[in-house]
Design a protein around this motif. Structure first.
Motif, mmCIF file in Angstrom:
data_model
loop_
_atom_site.group_PDB
_atom_site.id
_atom_site.type_symbol
_atom_site.label_atom_id
_atom_site.label_comp_id
_atom_site.label_asym_id
_atom_site.label_seq_id
_atom_site.Cartn_x
_atom_site.Cartn_y
_atom_site.Cartn_z
ATOM 1 N N ASP A 61 20.851 46.810 33.294
ATOM 2 C CA ASP A 61 20.654 48.082 32.590
ATOM 3 C C ASP A 61 20.801 49.266 33.547
ATOM 4 N N PHE A 62 20.254 49.124 34.747
ATOM 5 C CA PHE A 62 20.320 50.191 35.741
ATOM 6 C C PHE A 62 21.774 50.493 36.093
ATOM 7 N N LEU A 63 22.524 49.448 36.402
ATOM 8 C CA LEU A 63 23.936 49.651 36.749
ATOM 9 C C LEU A 63 24.714 50.226 35.577
ATOM 10 N N ASN A 64 24.492 49.712 34.380
ATOM 11 C CA ASN A 64 25.202 50.218 33.202
ATOM 12 C C ASN A 64 24.892 51.694 32.948
ATOM 13 N N GLN A 65 23.670 52.091 33.201
ATOM 14 C CA GLN A 65 23.280 53.469 32.951
ATOM 15 C C GLN A 65 23.800 54.429 34.017
ATOM 16 N N PHE A 66 23.730 54.027 35.279
ATOM 17 C CA PHE A 66 24.012 54.975 36.352
ATOM 18 C C PHE A 66 25.355 54.785 37.048
ATOM 19 N N GLU A 67 25.879 53.577 37.023
ATOM 20 C CA GLU A 67 27.175 53.360 37.656
ATOM 21 C C GLU A 67 27.856 52.149 37.013
ATOM 22 N N PRO A 68 28.369 52.346 35.800
ATOM 23 C CA PRO A 68 28.908 51.227 35.027
ATOM 24 C C PRO A 68 30.102 50.520 35.669
ATOM 25 N N LEU A 69 30.802 51.159 36.574
ATOM 26 C CA LEU A 69 31.956 50.524 37.204
ATOM 27 C C LEU A 69 31.585 49.720 38.452
ATOM 28 N N ALA A 70 30.330 49.792 38.869
ATOM 29 C CA ALA A 70 29.891 49.039 40.042
ATOM 30 C C ALA A 70 29.855 47.551 39.714
ATOM 31 N N GLU A 71 30.303 46.757 40.662
ATOM 32 C CA GLU A 71 30.316 45.310 40.438
ATOM 33 C C GLU A 71 28.985 44.667 40.812
ATOM 34 N N GLU A 72 28.468 45.029 41.983
ATOM 35 C CA GLU A 72 27.226 44.401 42.430
ATOM 36 C C GLU A 72 26.117 45.401 42.738
ATOM 37 N N ALA A 73 26.501 46.548 43.252
ATOM 38 C CA ALA A 73 25.514 47.556 43.637
ATOM 39 C C ALA A 73 26.138 48.937 43.484
ATOM 40 N N PRO A 74 25.320 49.942 43.217
ATOM 41 C CA PRO A 74 25.858 51.301 43.071
ATOM 42 C C PRO A 74 26.372 51.848 44.399
ATOM 43 N N MET A 75 27.394 52.674 44.295
ATOM 44 C CA MET A 75 27.954 53.339 45.473
ATOM 45 C C MET A 75 27.549 54.814 45.516
ATOM 46 N N GLU A 76 27.107 55.350 44.409
ATOM 47 C CA GLU A 76 26.697 56.751 44.310
ATOM 48 C C GLU A 76 25.444 56.968 45.165
ATOM 49 N N PRO A 77 25.500 57.872 46.145
ATOM 50 C CA PRO A 77 24.350 58.096 47.033
ATOM 51 C C PRO A 77 23.061 58.477 46.307
ATOM 52 N N ALA A 78 23.151 59.222 45.227
ATOM 53 C CA ALA A 78 21.944 59.645 44.509
ATOM 54 C C ALA A 78 21.284 58.487 43.762
ATOM 55 N N VAL A 79 22.021 57.434 43.514
ATOM 56 C CA VAL A 79 21.512 56.285 42.754
ATOM 57 C C VAL A 79 20.971 55.201 43.692
ATOM 58 N N LYS A 80 21.421 55.191 44.918
ATOM 59 C CA LYS A 80 21.040 54.135 45.862
ATOM 60 C C LYS A 80 19.536 54.007 46.097
ATOM 61 N N PRO A 81 18.766 55.100 46.203
ATOM 62 C CA PRO A 81 17.317 54.923 46.398
ATOM 63 C C PRO A 81 16.658 54.176 45.226
ATOM 64 N N GLY A 82 17.041 54.495 44.014
ATOM 65 C CA GLY A 82 16.490 53.794 42.855
ATOM 66 C C GLY A 82 16.861 52.324 42.863
ATOM 67 N N TRP A 83 18.098 52.040 43.232
ATOM 68 C CA TRP A 83 18.562 50.652 43.299
ATOM 69 C C TRP A 83 17.779 49.889 44.372
ATOM 70 N N ALA A 84 17.558 50.527 45.530
ATOM 71 C CA ALA A 84 16.822 49.870 46.609
ATOM 72 C C ALA A 84 15.388 49.549 46.185
ATOM 73 N N VAL A 85 14.765 50.466 45.469
ATOM 74 C CA VAL A 85 13.393 50.232 44.984
ATOM 75 C C VAL A 85 13.400 49.077 43.983
ATOM 76 N N LEU A 86 14.325 49.104 43.049
ATOM 77 C CA LEU A 86 14.399 48.032 42.051
ATOM 78 C C LEU A 86 14.636 46.683 42.721
ATOM 79 N N GLN A 87 15.526 46.636 43.695
ATOM 80 C CA GLN A 87 15.789 45.397 44.413
ATOM 81 C C GLN A 87 14.530 44.885 45.118
#
Length: 136
Positions: free
Chosen positions: A106-132
């Protein structure tokens, strides 16, 4: 009408009175909080500590944004995206580790739908790191 003009004039004066280096520091300060959050979350041993770090950093970022001006619309967009990504993490009371695959998808679909495994957008990376970190 007079009050509106006074408020507009005052806000224009305040914006002009803030040196550019201070405006630029809002984004840098938010990035510092985000980096600190990632360090705190990765070093925490349990999820309650991770959620406390997330909530503390999110509160600090929101307060800083409310009390500061940003330089550009691009900075505003960047900061909005970062806050939205952090807020998209389910609250501690609803978080279930067994649902992590769904949260990540859901996180990837909402914030970076074209990402395969992890977001590349710098503003999204902190949220992804916390979720991970919450999901490990």
């Amino acid at each position: 009408m007079k009050r509106t003009l006074i408020v507009l004039a005052l806000s224009s004066f305040l914006i002009a009175a803030i040196p550019p280096h201070e405006v630029q520091n809002v984004r840098l300060e938010v990035e510092r909080y985000a980096l600190g959050l990632q360090v705190d979350v990765l070093s925490a041993k349990r999820n309650p500590e991770r959620f406390r770090a997330l909530n503390r950093a999110l509160d600090e970022i929101k307060m800083l944004r409310e009390n500061s001006f940003t330089a550009t619309q691009a900075d505003e967009g960047y900061l909005d995206l970062m806050v939205n990504a952090l807020e998209a993490i389910p609250p501690e009371s609803q978080f279930k580790r067994k649902d992590c695959a769904k949260y990540e998808n859901d996180f990837l679909n909402q914030f970076e739908p074209l990402a395969e495994e992890a977001p590349m957008e710098p503003a999204v990376k902190p949220g992804w790191a916390v979720l991970q970190a919450l999901c490990r």
